[in-house]
Scaffold this active site. Structure first.
Site, mmCIF file in Angstrom:
data_model
loop_
_atom_site.group_PDB
_atom_site.id
_atom_site.type_symbol
_atom_site.label_atom_id
_atom_site.label_comp_id
_atom_site.label_asym_id
_atom_site.label_seq_id
_atom_site.Cartn_x
_atom_site.Cartn_y
_atom_site.Cartn_z
ATOM 1 N N ALA A 1 -1.778 52.881 4.045
ATOM 2 C CA ALA A 1 -2.810 52.084 4.701
ATOM 3 C C ALA A 1 -4.146 52.813 4.656
ATOM 4 O O ALA A 1 -4.578 53.425 5.634
ATOM 5 C CB ALA A 1 -2.403 51.798 6.145
ATOM 6 N N ASP B 1 -9.563 48.617 -7.108
ATOM 7 C CA ASP B 1 -10.842 49.301 -6.956
ATOM 8 C C ASP B 1 -11.425 49.812 -8.264
ATOM 9 O O ASP B 1 -12.591 50.231 -8.290
ATOM 10 C CB ASP B 1 -10.688 50.491 -6.000
ATOM 11 C CG ASP B 1 -10.444 50.062 -4.560
ATOM 12 O OD1 ASP B 1 -10.461 48.847 -4.295
ATOM 13 O OD2 ASP B 1 -10.238 50.943 -3.710
ATOM 14 N N TYR C 1 -11.038 25.220 20.203
ATOM 15 C CA TYR C 1 -11.865 25.530 21.363
ATOM 16 C C TYR C 1 -11.019 25.675 22.615
ATOM 17 O O TYR C 1 -10.165 24.835 22.909
ATOM 18 C CB TYR C 1 -12.915 24.441 21.616
ATOM 19 C CG TYR C 1 -13.485 24.538 23.019
ATOM 20 C CD1 TYR C 1 -14.232 25.646 23.403
ATOM 21 C CD2 TYR C 1 -13.226 23.545 23.964
ATOM 22 C CE1 TYR C 1 -14.715 25.769 24.695
ATOM 23 C CE2 TYR C 1 -13.710 23.658 25.256
ATOM 24 C CZ TYR C 1 -14.453 24.771 25.624
ATOM 25 O OH TYR C 1 -14.913 24.896 26.899
ATOM 26 N N CYS D 1 -7.143 51.737 4.681
ATOM 27 C CA CYS D 1 -8.147 51.229 5.615
ATOM 28 C C CYS D 1 -7.857 51.648 7.051
ATOM 29 O O CYS D 1 -8.720 51.537 7.924
ATOM 30 C CB CYS D 1 -8.221 49.708 5.533
ATOM 31 S SG CYS D 1 -8.725 49.111 3.898
ATOM 32 N N ARG E 1 9.468 39.604 -8.279
ATOM 33 C CA ARG E 1 9.918 38.383 -7.598
ATOM 34 C C ARG E 1 9.784 37.170 -8.509
ATOM 35 O O ARG E 1 10.597 36.248 -8.462
ATOM 36 C CB ARG E 1 9.114 38.157 -6.310
ATOM 37 C CG ARG E 1 9.435 39.165 -5.213
ATOM 38 C CD ARG E 1 8.938 38.698 -3.852
ATOM 39 N NE ARG E 1 7.491 38.553 -3.781
ATOM 40 C CZ ARG E 1 6.660 39.525 -3.464
ATOM 41 N NH1 ARG E 1 7.130 40.747 -3.225
ATOM 42 N NH2 ARG E 1 5.357 39.296 -3.397
ATOM 43 N N SER F 1 1.559 52.871 -1.533
ATOM 44 C CA SER F 1 1.384 51.773 -0.595
ATOM 45 C C SER F 1 1.024 52.254 0.805
ATOM 46 O O SER F 1 1.614 51.843 1.792
ATOM 47 C CB SER F 1 2.674 50.936 -0.546
ATOM 48 O OG SER F 1 2.464 49.693 0.095
#
Length: 860
Positions: A40, A282, A425, A42, A21, A38
């Protein structure tokens, strides 16, 4: 410019896509050992747990899709085996055909990630042993669980991934034990007292935790059946090894690249010591954003940030990767854990003048439904007030608390900078003064001396010895403590000397601080607030006795502790057995527990559950933890499936089925497997080995009785004057009529005593199997169960009927009514029709997910 990327999960794909890009003319090639890119990583534990339903959802991009979206050339099945920095080339093995390939580069990005550590112990390669690193790992584990009907699992490793796996297995109804060789779970992530609190919480939720326990071997022949540790054996149907990861950098050994314990060393521009070679993810060691010292942070988030930053650097932008804070969050049953920055131990090691506070605050407006609490440990430098770290435990948005703290640390904030943060809040989301800001206030008060306190760690170490405990709760809560009604304190308090050492304890900490503030004004000089109060600490006064509140009596009853009505604060603890069966070692543990935490007496209930007698209220949690370390549990109360009871049909001369085996299967599948499923009332199951009905199966909600249906062959009947079949029928339904033996099928109970008694073979077995009775009940209102019309010929058929009966009771029962009442209301024929079809199983997940019977009808 030709850029070669090795590795295609997080950092590699992010760097490649961003570089294209930034510079559309860049020639970018990505090589990956895997067939997928690519993915997932996790999300893998949540696929195992079923929250992520399909394998496809784990794949963020396929190689083809990624190449089309980005313009990056993607080559899968390529394993890097060597780097030649002088030739600026990477040697690659093509995993499809085994050939060697060479790829040159102008710039090289190493994003090879890390792999799960597999310990070198016996049995580690047995079927049923898994790691959790790739989609294939998750797919194989989920398939194995379903195919082998896994009921018990051991997770070796108490870090984030190990605990996420444990949480998902537990949600599937699997009995889970987590072991870790460290003295605490989440080592180097939480401080010891925070980890100890999380451990207690997990054990209360039914996940067994053994710290200080090393894996020595996996047991089993054809498949895993348990593990051997340095503390003993643990039986298990499946083993998950999650003891850590190792960077995939072995192929760089002779390249001259600088490494630190296997991780690639990079600078702020992600450069290695080799020309035009960069690394991210990692496999790299970066720096800690606070201390500037090297830190390995193998997280999907930091991998993406590093990859993006590196791409911008290669595109010519002035960028610098600032390092990591070790920010992380994990979802546990009923509690979330977040952390960022330095722990107290790490901050002291880094040379800071450390001060901490443990603040318990509401996580949202206390009146809003589902409001809960945060236990927040905040760490700062005493001299500069610089925020150094935070650890948060609670049912609410621990990630939000953690993220605000991470932002503050990244901006080099002091506690004073947090005082008036204009944070969002509304009652469903937060409190008017945000919980993180409240924690900052309390820590400021501690540093300034406005609040003098004792931390939970100090309390656990015995620092409170010699202090008089002052109970500041709205109503007296602490056995043996001196009670003070805060609202009535307008001067010195009779019974408290002004120079006496006073430990002020309330429910969460706020009322104790308020009392300390008043007492200071009235001349008291030695008051100390216990941080975290009773919410976080197990506060005891030696020799203290008190009357347990009705709320606590109800709470501990759900844990299997029934009040001994002869005492004010003692309970009888139900220790769950497998139909009365325990091992010799378990028997020794129970005996030791009875002496250590109870009266030393043990009884057996009518449903073959062991009771430890007269356990003081204060000993309940220590007893449960002691039993959990031996794989034992308390329970067997509430509107749930109760522990199964059976006769000893395996040893009885009349036994027709293996009752021990069947009752243990039912115990694992429906007592353990349905442990979290709320029903309209209790649901009792009994297994009888024959129609003698020693354990009264037909007086249980569901009863199973062994059957042997006789078949008469009249052509073989000789019309003997003394018929052995007639003589052996215990209920006299076999009779000689017109010179032939006749058995009244409507009266026969299928005990099988007549089978084989005819010397000429006139009576043999037609069918062997099980009869199922539904709707029995014993007690104030007696009801005899009625048998379903079929005799079931396989164990699986019976188990299906048991499950369908439980599902029907949950779906169509009215809260508070027994199963017999449900059957009477719906009609026996209607219920039988449903139990003999599969429609209940087809809508099982919808049924179990429904919010029903949150308060059932069981009173004991």
């Amino acid at each position: 410019m030709k850029t070669l990327v090795i590795g295609g999960v997080a950092a590699g794909t992010k760097a490649a896509a961003k570089l294209k890009r930034e510079d559309r003319s860049a020639e970018v090639t990505l090589l990956t050992k895997s067939r997928e890119i690519s993915y997932a990583g996790c999300g893998l534990p949540y696929y195992v747990g079923g929250l992520i339903e399909t394998e496809e959802e784990l794949i963020v991009n396929t190689p083809e899709k990624f190449a089309g979206l980005t313009g990056v050339q993607v080559l899968t099945g390529r394993e890097a085996v060597g780097l030649d920095p002088e030739r600026k080339s990477v040697h690659v093995k093509n995993l499809d055909d085994g050939t060697e390939e060479e790829y040159t580069y102008d710039n090289l990005i190493l994003a090879v990630g890390a792999s799960a550590i597999v310990p070198d112990v016996p049995g580690i390669r047995l079927p049923g042993v898994f790691q959790m690193r790739t989609p294939e790992d998750a797919q194989n584990m989920r398939s194995y669980m379903e195919e082998h009907e896994v009921r018990r699992a051991v997770v070796a490793g108490g870090g984030f991934i190990g605990l996420e796996i444990a949480e998902n297995l537990h949600a599937k109804g699997i009995a889970v034990t987590v072991i870790d060789m460290a003295p605490q779970i989440m080592p180097n992530v939480l401080d010891p007292e925070m980890a100890a609190y999380a451990k207690r919480h997990l054990q209360k939720k039914g996940i067994r935790i053994q710290t200080g326990t090393a894996l020595k071997a996996v047991l089993g022949g054809e498949k895993a059946s348990g593990i051997q540790t340095d503390q003993g054996t643990i039986q298990s149907d499946m083993v998950v090894v999650s003891i850590g990861i190792r960077p995939n950098t072995a192929f760089l050994k002779d390249s001259g690249i600088k490494m630190d314990r296997g991780t690639i060393v990079v600078d702020g521009q992600m450069r290695t010591n080799l020309p035009d070679v960069y690394a991210a993810g990692d496999c790299v060691v970066v720096k800690n954003r606070i201390t500037g010292k090297p830190q390995w942070s193998a997280m999907g988030s930091s991998a993406n940030y590093e990859g993006r930053t590196l791409a911008q650097i290669l595109a010519g932008k002035e960028k610098n990767y600032p390092g990591v804070l070790g920010t992380g969050v994990v979802k546990l049953p009923g509690m979330n854990v977040g952390r960022t920055g330095l722990t107290e131990v790490q901050a002291k090691e880094a040379g800071y003048d450390v001060e901490t506070v443990l603040a318990v605050t509401d996580d949202k407006a206390h009146y809003y439904p589902d409001a809960d609490s945060f236990a927040t440990k905040m760490i700062a430098d005493r001299t500069t007030h610089k925020l150094l770290g935070i650890q948060v435990l609670g049912a609410g948005a621990a990630d939000k608390m953690t993220d605000i703290a991470a932002t503050a640390i990244a901006m080099d904030a002091r506690l004073e900078d947090l005082e008036n943060l204009d944070l969002a809040y509304a009652p469903p989301f937060s409190t008017a003064i945000h919980p993180l800001v409240q924690a900052a206030y309390i820590l400021e008060n501690k540093i300034s001396g406005e609040m003098v306190s004792m931390t939970p760690a100090e309390y656990a170490e015995g620092k409170a010895k010699g202090y008089k405990v002052v109970d500041v709760c709205p109503n007296p809560q602490i056995a043996g403590a001196f009670y003070v009604n805060l609202s009535s304190v307008n001067g010195p308090i009779d019974g408290l000397d002004k120079d006496e050492k006073l430990l002020l304890v309330c429910l969460k900490g706020k009322r104790s601080y308020f009392l300390q503030n008043r007492l200071k004004a009235y001349g008291y000089t030695n008051t100390v607030v216990l941080e975290g109060a009773q919410y976080f600490n197990d506060v005891k006064v030696e020799g203290g006795k008190f009357k347990v509140s009705p709320e606590d009596i109800t709470r501990v009853k759900a844990l299997g502790f029934l009040q001994d009505k002869r005492t004010e604060d003692c309970f009888n603890a139900r220790v769950i057995t497998r139909n009365g069966k325990i091992t010799a070692e378990e028997s020794r543990v129970i005996a030791e527990a009875a002496e250590k935490f109870g009266s030393g007496e043990i009884t057996m209930t009518s449903r073959l559950t062991i009771e430890i007698q007269k356990v003081p209220y204060a000993n309940i949690e220590p007893l449960r933890e002691f039993l959990a370390d031996a794989g034992l549990e308390t329970g067997g109360t509430g509107s749930k499936v109760r522990p199964v009871v059976s006769c000893k049909g395996t040893t009885c001369q009349y036994g027709l089925i293996d009752t021990f085996h069947l009752s243990e299967v039912i115990h694992e599948r429906f007592y353990h497997g349905y442990n979290q499923v709320k029903l309209p009332h209790k649901f009792k199951i009994a297994v009888g080995g024959c129609p003698n009905n020693c354990v009264k199966p037909d007086l249980n909600d569901l009863g199973i009785i062994g059957q042997r249906v006789p078949a008469v062959d009249l052509s073989r009947c000789r019309g003997c004057k003394v018929c052995q079949v007639e003589n052996n029928c215990p209920i006299h339904v076999a009779r000689m009529e017109d010179g032939k033996i006749r058995i009244d099928g409507s009266q026969c109970n299928h005990c099988g005593r007549c089978v084989g008694k005819c010397p000429f073979g006139a009576v043999n077995t037609e069918t062997e199997g099980y009869r199922v009775y539904i709707g029995g009940r014993w007690g104030k209102k007696v009801a005899h169960g009625r048998a379903l019309e079929r005799v079931f010929t396989s164990e699986e058929e019976v188990l299906d009927v048991v499950e369908k009966a439980i599902l029907l009771f949950r779906e169509q029962g009215i809260t508070g009514e027994r199963f017999a009442d449900t059957i009477e209301r719906l009609g026996f024929e209607n219920v039988q029709s449903q139990l003999l079809s599969d429609e209940l199983l087809e809508r099982k997940q919808e049924n179990l997910a429904a919010q029903k019977h949150l308060k059932g009808g069981a009173t004991c």
